[in-house]
Scaffold this motif. Structure first.
Motif, mmCIF file in Angstrom:
data_model
loop_
_atom_site.group_PDB
_atom_site.id
_atom_site.type_symbol
_atom_site.label_atom_id
_atom_site.label_comp_id
_atom_site.label_asym_id
_atom_site.label_seq_id
_atom_site.Cartn_x
_atom_site.Cartn_y
_atom_site.Cartn_z
ATOM 1 N N ASN A 200 0.841 -1.212 0.000
ATOM 2 C CA ASN A 200 0.000 0.000 0.000
ATOM 3 C C ASN A 200 0.874 1.259 0.000
ATOM 4 O OD1 ASN A 200 -2.141 -1.726 0.175
ATOM 5 N ND2 ASN A 200 -3.137 -0.692 1.890
ATOM 6 N N CYS B 98 1.871 13.682 -8.787
ATOM 7 C CA CYS B 98 1.561 12.655 -7.782
ATOM 8 C C CYS B 98 0.134 12.900 -7.277
ATOM 9 C CB CYS B 98 2.535 12.720 -6.599
ATOM 10 S SG CYS B 98 2.585 14.314 -5.767
ATOM 11 N N ALA B 99 -0.385 11.933 -6.564
ATOM 12 C CA ALA B 99 -1.744 12.108 -6.034
ATOM 13 C C ALA B 99 -1.786 13.192 -4.964
ATOM 14 C CB ALA B 99 -2.259 10.789 -5.467
ATOM 15 N N HIS C 67 -5.808 10.329 3.877
ATOM 16 C CA HIS C 67 -4.348 10.375 3.699
ATOM 17 C C HIS C 67 -3.879 11.791 4.059
ATOM 18 C CE1 HIS C 67 -0.590 10.797 1.339
ATOM 19 N NE2 HIS C 67 -0.438 9.514 1.637
ATOM 20 N N SER D 198 -2.244 13.913 2.595
ATOM 21 C CA SER D 198 -2.320 14.909 1.514
ATOM 22 C C SER D 198 -3.701 15.553 1.429
ATOM 23 C CB SER D 198 -1.920 14.295 0.163
ATOM 24 O OG SER D 198 -2.703 13.162 -0.122
ATOM 25 N N ASN E 127 -5.816 3.901 2.970
ATOM 26 C CA ASN E 127 -4.466 3.367 2.785
ATOM 27 C C ASN E 127 -3.950 2.588 3.982
ATOM 28 O OD1 ASN E 127 -4.724 6.270 3.438
ATOM 29 N ND2 ASN E 127 -2.580 6.079 4.017
ATOM 30 N N VAL F 79 -6.814 6.709 -4.700
ATOM 31 C CA VAL F 79 -5.474 6.178 -4.976
ATOM 32 C C VAL F 79 -5.361 4.679 -4.719
ATOM 33 C CG1 VAL F 79 -3.117 6.250 -4.041
ATOM 34 C CG2 VAL F 79 -4.278 8.363 -4.650
ATOM 35 N N GLN F 80 -6.019 4.200 -3.668
ATOM 36 C CA GLN F 80 -5.785 2.812 -3.249
ATOM 37 C C GLN F 80 -6.746 1.819 -3.904
ATOM 38 O OE1 GLN F 80 -3.433 1.457 -1.271
ATOM 39 N NE2 GLN F 80 -2.403 3.325 -0.600
ATOM 40 N N SER G 218 -2.806 7.662 -8.413
ATOM 41 C CA SER G 218 -1.341 7.638 -8.410
ATOM 42 C C SER G 218 -0.854 6.355 -9.079
ATOM 43 C CB SER G 218 -0.845 7.694 -6.961
ATOM 44 O OG SER G 218 0.548 7.710 -6.933
ATOM 45 N N LYS H 66 1.048 3.051 -7.075
ATOM 46 C CA LYS H 66 0.324 2.073 -6.243
ATOM 47 C C LYS H 66 -0.100 0.874 -7.078
ATOM 48 C CE LYS H 66 0.359 5.099 -2.903
ATOM 49 N NZ LYS H 66 1.049 4.961 -1.643
HETATM 50 C C1 LIG Z 1 -4.892 7.192 -0.145
HETATM 51 C C2 LIG Z 1 -3.678 7.900 -0.657
HETATM 52 N N1 LIG Z 1 -3.804 9.150 -1.125
HETATM 53 C C3 LIG Z 1 -2.746 9.828 -1.603
HETATM 54 C C4 LIG Z 1 -1.492 9.273 -1.614
HETATM 55 C C5 LIG Z 1 -0.347 10.080 -2.134
HETATM 56 O O1 LIG Z 1 0.102 9.542 -3.343
HETATM 57 P P1 LIG Z 1 1.450 10.091 -3.996
HETATM 58 O O2 LIG Z 1 2.555 9.296 -3.404
HETATM 59 O O3 LIG Z 1 1.286 9.831 -5.469
HETATM 60 O O4 LIG Z 1 1.533 11.532 -3.686
HETATM 61 C C6 LIG Z 1 -1.309 7.980 -1.113
HETATM 62 C C7 LIG Z 1 0.044 7.381 -1.035
HETATM 63 O O5 LIG Z 1 0.397 6.752 -0.055
HETATM 64 C C8 LIG Z 1 -2.436 7.269 -0.626
HETATM 65 O O6 LIG Z 1 -2.322 6.043 -0.151
#
Ligand SMILES: Cc1ncc(COP(=O)(O)O)c(C=O)c1O
Length: 387
Positions: A8, A68-69, A98, A100, A149, A176-177, A197, A200
């Motif tokens: 993950n 990136c996400a 997450h 972010s 995640n 993303v997941q 992303s 993953k």
């Molecule tokens: C649920 C989720 N959102 C966002 C991200 C961020 O992704 P990135 O590494 O592409 O910025 C992740 C990465 O761990 C994630 O698991």
């Protein structure tokens, strides 16, 4: 031999992705250039965009590539603070996002935006009734992740999206997941925007996407985070990471055929793992264990001991897992996700995430169970918290 159970966090490159990268290294042209090298690169980029969009259940025009996400999520949330609504806008998100999304929402809160963090049940699921209660006339954005995640729980995105649609509120989801990990298609999802992303799902790091349905919202705009050239329809400036996008397309191409096998494979490993750990180690909590979950994810709290100590001891046995707490970044805060489930720092501090992928075998699982048993017995033997 190492045993990588941290899929993950990121995934190893799929052999088909490695091959696509090797074959594409010479497409160095800038996709924005009009000469031959540029046109070739642009064609490769267009083909890749179509392939990725098809895999996600979107159309090519709906995808904006990002770095990136995290960037996709930042673009989405910060769009709220970059426009004038004529009132203080309100965002709804959850306590298990997450960082972010979670940290960005906290940042916006400090800058005067109203933010509600929805609570979750003990099993890590939001309740639609609490979303309904939180919606106000000033709510301009709801952002709820799809698969979590850390614990893998899958949120009721369909109901949340329908509710937002009825109330005329823009709905974003961090997805993303999900692709490649559970049966997934955007065309069945009532979302206005979603983040993705590549790394993953067995492709490269440093490439993400923001999916945007043609907006029904006249009073809500996506504001670019990065201004500059006209790439990505003016939503994200910067020369596209064409190699990363081509590699992601290759991953989508193989995952289309392999997804059912992968889901069955990781589910059998995860289920065997949890059955054995439950039989052989006492005083554990499987976080999110009773909720709909990603079949590749198992998050377990081991009472009386610290997740970091477990992680480091497993690492000495060549077993790679992760802990949600932020100790590695210099903070001793427990995982905000596990805290949102149990509000118990001890349970949160003792949590470990095991996440399985296509390369894992039963041998990885058996070695991990044996090492885990030894590790937990040892650490509980020296823990002042043990009864
Ligand atoms: C649920 C989720 N959102 C966002 C991200 C961020 O992704 P990135 O590494 O592409 O910025 C992740 C990465 O761990 C994630 O698991």
């Amino acid at each position: 031999m190492s045993h990588y159970l941290d899929n993950n966090a990121t995934t190893p490159l799929h052999p088909a992705v490695k091959e696509a990268i090797t074959q594409s290294l010479d497409y160095y042209g800038n996709p924005g250039s009009m000469h031959q090298q540029g046109r070739v690169a642009k064609q490769k980029l267009d083909d890749a965009r179509e392939e990725i969009a098809g895999f996600l259940g979107a159309t090519p025009e709906q995808l904006t590539f990002t770095s990136c996400a995290s960037e996709s999520n930042n673009t989405m949330l910060k769009s709220v603070s970059s426009q004038d609504f004529g009132f203080t806008p309100h965002i709804i998100t959850t306590g298990i996002e997450h960082p972010s999304v979670f940290n960005t929402a906290q940042y916006l809160q400090k800058r005067g935006i109203d933010v509600t963090f929805l609570p979750v049940t003990n099993d890590g699921i939001i309740e639609i009734a609490s979303l309904q209660k939180a919606l106000r006339k000033e709510t301009v954005l709801v952002s709820i992740m799809h698969a979590n995640n850390e614990i893998g729980t899958i949120q009721p995105i369909e109901e949340a999206g329908e509710l937002c649609s009825q109330r005329g509120v823009f709905f974003h989801s961090d997805m993303v997941q999900s692709p490649g990990k559970i049966p997934f298609s955007l065309n069945k999802m009532p979302v206005d925007a979603a983040s993705f992303s590549a790394h993953k799902m067995y492709a490269l790091k440093g490439i993400g996407a923001l999916y945007l349905k043609k907006s029904r919202f006249k009073n809500f705009s996506i504001i670019p985070l990065i201004h500059g050239g006209h790439q990505e329809a003016g939503l994200r400036a910067g020369t596209e990471n064409s190699l990363g996008i081509i590699a992601w397309a290759a991953a989508c191409r193989v995952m289309k055929d392999e997804i059912d096998t992968e889901i069955a494979h990781v589910k059998s490993l995860r289920d065997f793992f949890e059955t054995k750990v439950t039989e052989e180690i006492n005083d554990i909590v499987i976080n999110g264990g009773n909720a709909p979950r990603k079949p590749c994810t198992s998050n377990i709290s081991f009472k009386y001991i610290e997740g970091e100590s477990i992680l480091l001891r497993l690492d000495m046995n060549d077993i790679a897992v992760s802990t949600g707490s932020a100790c590695s970044t210099g903070s001793l805060d427990p995982s905000h996700v596990i805290m949102a489930l149990h509000d118990n720092p001890e349970t949160a501090h003792g949590s470990i995430r095991f996440s399985f992928g296509r390369e894992n075998s039963m041998e990885d699982v058996e070695r991990t169970i044996a090492a885990l048993k030894e590790t937990v017995t040892f650490l509980r033997g020296i823990s002042p918290l043990s009864p």
